[in-house]
Design a protein around this motif. Structure first.
Motif, PDB file in Angstrom:
ATOM      1  N   UNK A 135       6.302   0.654  12.278  1.00  0.00           N
ATOM      2  CA  UNK A 135       6.698   0.794  10.874  1.00  0.00           C
ATOM      3  C   UNK A 135       5.667   1.627  10.117  1.00  0.00           C
ATOM      4  N   UNK A 136       4.406   1.287  10.288  1.00  0.00           N
ATOM      5  CA  UNK A 136       3.342   2.017   9.592  1.00  0.00           C
ATOM      6  C   UNK A 136       3.285   3.469  10.049  1.00  0.00           C
ATOM      7  N   UNK A 137       3.465   3.691  11.344  1.00  0.00           N
ATOM      8  CA  UNK A 137       3.413   5.049  11.877  1.00  0.00           C
ATOM      9  C   UNK A 137       4.531   5.901  11.287  1.00  0.00           C
ATOM     10  N   UNK A 138       5.743   5.372  11.252  1.00  0.00           N
ATOM     11  CA  UNK A 138       6.876   6.121  10.707  1.00  0.00           C
ATOM     12  C   UNK A 138       6.721   6.357   9.209  1.00  0.00           C
ATOM     13  N   UNK A 139       6.188   5.376   8.519  1.00  0.00           N
ATOM     14  CA  UNK A 139       5.987   5.518   7.078  1.00  0.00           C
ATOM     15  C   UNK A 139       4.957   6.602   6.776  1.00  0.00           C
TER      16      UNK A 139
ATOM     17  N   UNK B 133       8.856   8.639   2.563  1.00  0.00           N
ATOM     18  CA  UNK B 133       9.284   9.795   1.788  1.00  0.00           C
ATOM     19  C   UNK B 133       9.030   9.618   0.300  1.00  0.00           C
ATOM     20  N   UNK B 134       9.254   8.411  -0.182  1.00  0.00           N
ATOM     21  CA  UNK B 134       9.003   8.119  -1.599  1.00  0.00           C
ATOM     22  C   UNK B 134       7.506   8.173  -1.900  1.00  0.00           C
ATOM     23  N   UNK B 135       6.700   7.629  -1.007  1.00  0.00           N
ATOM     24  CA  UNK B 135       5.248   7.664  -1.198  1.00  0.00           C
ATOM     25  C   UNK B 135       4.731   9.104  -1.205  1.00  0.00           C
ATOM     26  N   UNK B 136       5.225   9.920  -0.283  1.00  0.00           N
ATOM     27  CA  UNK B 136       4.813  11.316  -0.237  1.00  0.00           C
ATOM     28  C   UNK B 136       5.185  12.056  -1.499  1.00  0.00           C
ATOM     29  N   UNK B 137       6.368  11.777  -2.020  1.00  0.00           N
ATOM     30  CA  UNK B 137       6.823  12.405  -3.263  1.00  0.00           C
ATOM     31  C   UNK B 137       5.999  11.931  -4.454  1.00  0.00           C
TER      32      UNK B 137
ATOM     33  N   UNK C 136      13.106  10.860  -1.575  1.00  0.00           N
ATOM     34  CA  UNK C 136      11.876  10.778  -2.360  1.00  0.00           C
ATOM     35  C   UNK C 136      11.786  11.826  -3.451  1.00  0.00           C
ATOM     36  N   UNK C 137      11.876  13.118  -3.114  1.00  0.00           N
ATOM     37  CA  UNK C 137      11.792  14.168  -4.138  1.00  0.00           C
ATOM     38  C   UNK C 137      12.860  14.046  -5.219  1.00  0.00           C
TER      39      UNK C 137
END
Length: 218
Positions: free
Chosen positions: A5-9, A91-95, A182-183
């Motif tokens: 989970x952490x790796x994919x996130x 994706x949300x965290x990256x955005x 996310x974006x």
């Protein structure tokens, strides 16, 4: 499962931050150099993550890939669901990180996908077709019969570069629902209204890719 989970996130967060970050820094793909820069940013992000988290989770970092892998019988539905949740959160965290950085730097945009409303059918078709190609390469290069699995990450990353070069002028290129969700959340109403296209079309492409690959492999 926690490690996966952490790796994919984290992997999806890096993909969105670097790829969409390149789009924002280049002011959108309005020139050949901008298209190539953005395309390689996404592709190199995948290559980097493939050799970093690949041994842990397989480095899907894309719900369309996870769907294709599940339909191919390589993972259980429960695990696929965990992967997709991790990818969306990543994706949300990256955005969020990208939005924070650009806001403090006087820049605008989050790299959200989009298209002219009159080109809806074209956008749907493009996203489905290019996701089909991308997921098919993923399934083939990571298959147990592949004689050169060590090069899978490179093949997948370069395929994503190729897909972006062709598709950026059409939709900004998604082929990945997590990359678009996310974006869009930070971009406003217009991006959210078109978001369904970048969820539905890639998933359709993944279903077709899994079906075709199973037929070819058999």
């Amino acid at each position: 499962m926690r490690n996966k989970f952490l790796a994919e996130m984290i992997g999806t967060m890096v993909l969105v931050l670097m790829g969409c970050g390149a789009a924002v820094m280049n002011g959108g793909a309005t020139s050949v150099s901008a298209v190539l820069t953005i395309a390689f940013a996404f592709g190199l992000s995948v290559v980097a993550m493939a050799y970093t988290i690949g041994p842990i989770s397989g480095c899907h970092i894309n719900p369309a890939i996870t769907l294709g892998v599940w339909l191919s019988g390589r993972m259980p539905a429960s695990e696929a669901g965990v992967y997709i949740l991790a990818q969306i959160i990543g994706g949300i965290l990256g955005s969020a990180v990208l939005w924070a950085v650009t806001s403090m730097s006087g820049l605008e945009g989050t790299g959200a996908n989009g298209f002219a409303e009159s080109h809806l059918i074209g956008a749907l078709t493009a996203e489905a077709v290019f996701t089909f190609i991308f997921v098919l390469v993923v399934l083939g290069s990571t298959d147990s019969k592949n004689s050169a699995p060590r090069f899978a990450g490179l093949a997948i990353g370069l395929t994503l570069v190729l897909v972006h070069i062709v598709c950026i002028p059409l939709t900004g290129t998604s082929v990945n629902p997590a990359r678009s969700i996310g974006p869009a959340l930070f971009a406003g109403v217009a991006a959210l209204e078109q978001l369904w296209v970048f969820i539905v079309a890639p998933l359709v492409g993944a279903v077709v890719a899994a079906t075709v690959w199973k037929a070819i492999r058999a």
